[in-house]
Design an enzyme around this catalytic site. Sequence first.
Site, short mmCIF file in Angstrom:
data_model
loop_
_atom_site.label_atom_id
_atom_site.label_comp_id
_atom_site.label_asym_id
_atom_site.label_seq_id
_atom_site.Cartn_x
_atom_site.Cartn_y
_atom_site.Cartn_z
N LYS A 120 36.17 33.72 44.13
CA LYS A 120 37.33 34.18 44.91
C LYS A 120 37.95 33.04 45.72
O LYS A 120 39.16 32.85 45.72
CB LYS A 120 36.92 35.31 45.89
CG LYS A 120 36.24 36.49 45.23
CD LYS A 120 35.85 37.54 46.24
CE LYS A 120 34.83 37.12 47.26
NZ LYS A 120 33.49 36.83 46.73
N ARG A 142 36.06 44.42 52.97
CA ARG A 142 34.73 44.44 52.37
C ARG A 142 34.00 45.75 52.60
O ARG A 142 32.88 45.91 52.15
CB ARG A 142 33.93 43.34 53.05
CG ARG A 142 33.51 42.22 52.16
CD ARG A 142 32.78 41.27 53.06
NE ARG A 142 31.92 40.38 52.40
CZ ARG A 142 32.27 39.15 52.05
NH1 ARG A 142 33.49 38.72 52.26
NH2 ARG A 142 31.38 38.38 51.51
N ARG A 190 22.93 39.19 50.22
CA ARG A 190 24.40 39.25 50.11
C ARG A 190 24.82 40.07 48.90
O ARG A 190 25.77 40.85 48.96
CB ARG A 190 24.99 37.83 50.03
CG ARG A 190 24.92 37.10 51.37
CD ARG A 190 25.15 35.62 51.21
NE ARG A 190 26.42 35.30 50.62
CZ ARG A 190 26.69 34.17 49.97
NH1 ARG A 190 25.74 33.26 49.81
NH2 ARG A 190 27.89 33.95 49.50
P1 AP5 Z 1 33.48 30.34 45.19
O1 AP5 Z 1 34.91 30.20 44.83
O2 AP5 Z 1 33.00 29.68 46.44
O3 AP5 Z 1 33.07 31.91 45.14
P2 AP5 Z 1 33.35 33.08 46.16
O4 AP5 Z 1 33.59 34.31 45.37
O5 AP5 Z 1 34.41 32.69 47.15
O6 AP5 Z 1 31.92 33.17 46.83
P3 AP5 Z 1 31.49 33.30 48.36
O7 AP5 Z 1 30.00 33.06 48.35
O8 AP5 Z 1 32.31 32.42 49.24
O9 AP5 Z 1 31.81 34.77 48.61
P4 AP5 Z 1 31.23 35.63 49.71
O10 AP5 Z 1 32.09 36.79 49.53
O11 AP5 Z 1 29.78 35.93 49.66
O12 AP5 Z 1 31.34 34.70 51.01
P5 AP5 Z 1 32.26 34.76 52.29
O13 AP5 Z 1 32.47 33.38 52.77
O14 AP5 Z 1 33.44 35.63 52.05
O15 AP5 Z 1 32.61 29.83 43.95
C1 AP5 Z 1 31.19 29.84 43.98
C2 AP5 Z 1 30.65 28.65 43.18
O16 AP5 Z 1 30.97 28.82 41.81
C3 AP5 Z 1 31.26 27.29 43.58
O17 AP5 Z 1 30.27 26.30 43.46
C4 AP5 Z 1 32.39 27.07 42.56
O18 AP5 Z 1 32.64 25.69 42.32
C5 AP5 Z 1 31.80 27.76 41.32
N1 AP5 Z 1 32.82 28.40 40.49
C6 AP5 Z 1 33.89 29.13 40.91
N2 AP5 Z 1 34.57 29.61 39.85
C7 AP5 Z 1 33.91 29.18 38.73
C8 AP5 Z 1 34.09 29.35 37.34
N3 AP5 Z 1 35.11 30.08 36.86
N4 AP5 Z 1 33.23 28.77 36.51
C9 AP5 Z 1 32.18 28.04 36.96
N5 AP5 Z 1 31.93 27.83 38.28
C10 AP5 Z 1 32.78 28.40 39.16
O19 AP5 Z 1 31.33 35.57 53.30
C11 AP5 Z 1 30.16 34.99 53.87
C12 AP5 Z 1 29.58 35.95 54.92
O20 AP5 Z 1 30.55 36.16 55.98
C13 AP5 Z 1 29.26 37.38 54.42
O21 AP5 Z 1 27.98 37.44 53.85
C14 AP5 Z 1 29.38 38.19 55.73
O22 AP5 Z 1 28.24 38.04 56.53
C15 AP5 Z 1 30.54 37.51 56.45
N6 AP5 Z 1 31.84 38.13 56.13
C16 AP5 Z 1 32.90 37.53 55.50
N7 AP5 Z 1 33.92 38.38 55.38
C17 AP5 Z 1 33.52 39.55 55.93
C18 AP5 Z 1 34.15 40.81 56.08
N8 AP5 Z 1 35.39 41.05 55.61
N9 AP5 Z 1 33.45 41.80 56.70
C19 AP5 Z 1 32.20 41.58 57.15
N10 AP5 Z 1 31.55 40.40 57.05
C20 AP5 Z 1 32.21 39.39 56.43
#
Ligand code: AP5
Length: 226
Positions: A17, A92, A175
């Site tokens: 994402k 979320r 997660r």
């Molecule tokens: P990446 O693009 O970083 O993936 P992502 O879907 O953004 O993954 P996240 O881990 O950031 O999502 P998340 O939802 O858990 O984290 P967030 O920061 O929102 O890609 C991942 C990897 O794959 C990278 O190495 C990339 O290079 C690789 N990649 C990407 N696309 C690829 C492809 N097509 N092919 C191969 N490789 C690829 O949330 C973190 C924490 O914050 C949560 O756990 C929660 O505690 C809190 N939080 C955030 N938002 C909320 C909310 N709305 N409500 C409550 N708590 C929240």
Amino acid sequence: MPLKRAFIFLGPPGAGKGTQAKLVAQSCGLPHLSTGDMLRDAIRRGTDLGRTAKPIMERGDLVPDDLVLKMVEQRLAEPDAGRGVVFDGFPRTLAQAEQLDEILAEKGFGKPVVVDFSVGTEELVKRLSGRWTCSVGGEIYNIHLVPPKVAGICDRDGGKLVQRADDKPEVVRERLAAYDRQTKPLTEYYRRKAVLQIVDAAQSVEEVSRALRRIVNRAEMENGHL
Ligand code: AP5
């Protein structure tokens, strides 16, 4: 005045994402609103929100809805959100989605374009275990799949690459469980509203990007932005 645009990227941790939201935000000239990045920034700055969020994020749980919604509302009041926003990792929970609907209607947004990133668990774990992020500009890499040209250094700005604290295997498990419990039901919520699109996000970054480009272009034409 044209309606503001809202793109919402849904999907499990590691689905890509953030990687794709940055590209779409750049190409559409819209801000990228990642609640995860905003919370990590609050932790770095040591704000009250950051102090509350830190232990929750370290466990892999979700931060309470009221705190996240307040943070998002403040961000949407900034001038650069005047033409629209690419939401990444928000909403979320069902409560966040319902509240977002009200906020979007109040603030003059059109119907959101919601994209669900579909990827199997094995691939997600591989992506998260290899993720490194630029400590300066937030560029995202993967040592197995999307490596930087020089190990440990960002191609774009030369910043040092770091690993996220919540990418440890035991936190990743939590997660993924939080996603299944609290976020997955949102796909049904948006399907009922007929705004849901699904992308096969197990493809390469370029292929996913092309699929998104088609979705974004169609939405921009329908809404008179192209
Ligand atoms: P990446 O693009 O970083 O993936 P992502 O879907 O953004 O993954 P996240 O881990 O950031 O999502 P998340 O939802 O858990 O984290 P967030 O920061 O929102 O890609 C991942 C990897 O794959 C990278 O190495 C990339 O290079 C690789 N990649 C990407 N696309 C690829 C492809 N097509 N092919 C191969 N490789 C690829 O949330 C973190 C924490 O914050 C949560 O756990 C929660 O505690 C809190 N939080 C955030 N938002 C909320 C909310 N709305 N409500 C409550 N708590 C929240």
